[in-house]
Design an enzyme around this catalytic site. Sequence first.
Site, short mmCIF file in Angstrom:
data_model
loop_
_atom_site.label_atom_id
_atom_site.label_comp_id
_atom_site.label_asym_id
_atom_site.label_seq_id
_atom_site.Cartn_x
_atom_site.Cartn_y
_atom_site.Cartn_z
N GLU A 102 -10.84 8.28 21.13
CA GLU A 102 -10.87 9.68 21.54
C GLU A 102 -12.04 10.39 20.86
O GLU A 102 -12.49 9.96 19.80
CB GLU A 102 -9.52 10.29 21.15
CG GLU A 102 -9.17 11.67 21.61
CD GLU A 102 -9.39 12.01 23.07
OE1 GLU A 102 -10.54 12.01 23.52
OE2 GLU A 102 -8.43 12.34 23.76
N ASP A 106 -7.24 17.30 18.03
CA ASP A 106 -7.14 18.73 17.83
C ASP A 106 -5.66 19.08 17.62
O ASP A 106 -5.08 18.75 16.60
CB ASP A 106 -7.75 19.41 19.06
CG ASP A 106 -8.10 20.86 18.86
OD1 ASP A 106 -7.23 21.62 18.43
OD2 ASP A 106 -9.24 21.24 19.16
#
Length: 183
Positions: A102, A106
């Site tokens: 990725e 977040d």
Amino acid sequence: MEHMLDRDIERVLFSQEELRCRVGEIAREIERDYQGKEPLLVSVLRGSFVFMADLVRSINLPCTVDFMAVSSYGAGTASSGQVKIVKDLSEHIEGKDVIVVEDILDSGNTLNYLLKILQARHPASIRLCTLLDKPSRRVKPVELHYSGFSIPDYFVVGYGLDFAERYRNLPYIGVLKPCVYEE
């Protein structure tokens, strides 16, 4: 060389050289952990495609790649928490050693959901590799195995990361000027 998008960048967070070095270090970690195995690297599109390309070329082991696309953001700057698979894997992962690649971790909403889906497909193992980690934004727990850089809550673009599909082609990671995304 000046890039025409440089004017929208407040400052460079990680240079091309820093990225190259860190990607190489992550590749060495993966080689150490997967000796005698053939990991399947799964790129979560679109943000991770640049990182994935550099990472896979740096890994000195037999490995395969596949791609998934999930949608959770729309054109906004914050995760909606709503996740849908837009493009699923081409191959079955049962019994395989999977590394999900990725661009940025977040809130954790998307990856928490995605990892549950993949785990249900019975891989031999599943690990997460992210170039950037933004721990201050985490709302869902996600176990991270390989991480490039931990960053504060900046809005970053470049090296595959975008804002409204732009800036992915910057060769570095930069902090986007607030005036660009607050318009």
